[in-house]
Design an enzyme around this catalytic site. Structure first.
Site, PDB file in Angstrom:
ATOM      1  CE1 TYR A 130       2.620  -5.216   7.272  1.00  0.00           C
ATOM      2  CE2 TYR A 130       1.271  -7.010   6.443  1.00  0.00           C
ATOM      3  CZ  TYR A 130       1.409  -5.682   6.806  1.00  0.00           C
ATOM      4  OH  TYR A 130       0.345  -4.827   6.703  1.00  0.00           O
ATOM      5  CB  SER A 131      10.470  -8.248   6.753  1.00  0.00           C
ATOM      6  OG  SER A 131      10.746  -7.809   5.441  1.00  0.00           O
ATOM      7  CB  CYS A 310      15.335  -4.352   4.777  1.00  0.00           C
ATOM      8  SG  CYS A 310      13.644  -4.998   4.795  1.00  0.00           S
ATOM      9  CD  GLU A 350      12.722  -9.062   1.050  1.00  0.00           C
ATOM     10  OE1 GLU A 350      13.021 -10.091   0.417  1.00  0.00           O
ATOM     11  OE2 GLU A 350      12.290  -9.059   2.211  1.00  0.00           O
ATOM     12  CE1 TYR A 352       8.400  -1.047   3.509  1.00  0.00           C
ATOM     13  CE2 TYR A 352       9.967  -2.884   3.564  1.00  0.00           C
ATOM     14  CZ  TYR A 352       9.370  -1.803   4.190  1.00  0.00           C
ATOM     15  OH  TYR A 352       9.754  -1.447   5.452  1.00  0.00           O
TER      16      TYR A 352
END
Length: 352
Positions: A130-131, A310, A350, A352
């Site tokens: 988790y960011s 992101c 970044e 996911y």
């Protein structure tokens, strides 16, 4: 909060790339938005900070999978409106300052319980990344907490005509359901891609979908809420945020407060896929909103801006196709253009 707008003339002027005071001279009135009850937001800046944390060297993997930090949940708050597509929570975790980090890094969370692996052995669940959605000082400015932005993962089953509890996201549901005092196993911090440049006059173009906004919250709080002596931000932060509708906006109160307090240095543009249409009449996705300002974005990048991405990895093909088309319009070689940005560390992704 409605997106703030600037005229193309103001954005393309030389003054836009120089001092921040000229960047937002031609702001238009906010567009109408869906009704959502909020109070007038006001920035509550840090009055004191443990500034020794400014000397912190970049931490990496302080806590490992086999030796995680046992931290405790301090609070869980739903941060979307009733008509949002899904539930997203802001979760504050008390680390007692034992897991320091830099803005832009991530933590791993190991959900409780075990699973049976492919060899029939009972093992702990794997780590979920988790960011981090706070600065190194945390939401209380004391360096004792961290924050995560978590969307509850659910699975709709047509046969059940409802959510299938057997297929829900194990870690996200644990975190969103956690009560104060619940234990959380943390690993990390990790990550270098989304770190902030040291230059306080830098220009940030921040592109996010959903909870991909998390690292940008860390950035804007450092820029505008904390403002430590060694980082008095005077540049421009421009956030492009993609969500389904107005009720799905995240941290709306903070964004509104920053625009009110720092109109020369901060801008937000939303892509609301279920409420807005793009230039072709289709749904407004994040790449469509960025494309609306293609000339300004390209000019900023030509002048050294940093562009961050992101969120879900599914957003990148649309982004890349849009940028490829804009490069073609401008007579640029896309591969060469992207490579140049990467070489100068201006392109930071970044997903996911």
């Amino acid at each position: 909060m409605a997106a703030q707008t600037i005229s193309a003339q103001a954005l393309s002027s030389k003054s836009f790339f120089g001092n921040a005071s000229a960047k937002f001279q031609a702001r238009a009135a906010p567009a109408p938005r869906a009704v959502r009850m909020t109070t007038k937001a006001v920035i509550k800046p840090a009055t004191s900070l443990p500034l020794d944390m400014e000397k912190l060297e970049l931490p990496m993997n302080t806590w490992k999978n086999k030796t995680p930090l046992t931290a405790k949940v301090k609070s869980v708050e739903r941060i979307v409106g009733p008509k949002a597509t899904g539930e997203t929570c802001h979760i504050v975790i008390n680390t007692e300052g034992k897991a320091p980090f830099w803005e832009g890094q991530s933590y791993g969370v190991i959900p409780p319980g075990t699973k049976i692996n492919s060899r029939g052995k009972e093992v702990p669940h794997g780590v979920r990344l988790y960011s981090i959605a706070s600065t190194r000082y945390g939401d209380s400015f004391d360096g004792q907490t961290t924050s995560l932005c978590v969307r509850r993962a659910t699975y709709w089953c047509d046969e059940l005509k409802g959510e299938d509890p057997a297929k829900k996201g194990l870690c996200s549901n644990y975190l969103c359901d956690a009560a104060p005092g619940a234990e959380v196993q943390l690993t990390g911090p990790t990550g270098k891609v989304l770190l902030m440049p040291e230059d306080p006059n830098a220009v940030y173009i921040m592109v996010a979908t959903g909870t991909g906004i998390a690292p940008y919250r860390a950035m804007w709080r450092r820029m505008f809420y904390e403002r430590p002596p060694n980082y008095q931000f005077s540049g421009l932060a421009w956030l492009f945020m993609g969500v389904a509708n107005s009720d799905a906006k995240l941290y709306d109160d903070e964004l509104s407060a920053i625009i009110e307090a720092y109109p020369d240095n901060f801008r937000v543009d939303y892509a609301l896929s279920r409420e807005q249409s793009n230039a072709k009449g289709g749904k407004m996705y994040i790449q469509d909103k960025v494309e609306e300002y293609k000339d300004q974005v390209f000019d900023l990048l030509d002048n050294g801006a940093f562009m961050y991405f992101c969120g879900l990895k599914g957003m990148m093909p649309g982004i890349e196709e849009m940028l490829r088309n804009v490069c073609s319009e401008k007579g640029l070689d896309y591969a060469e253009w992207i490579q140049g940005l990467k070489h100068k560390e201006q392109w930071r992704v970044e997903v996911y």
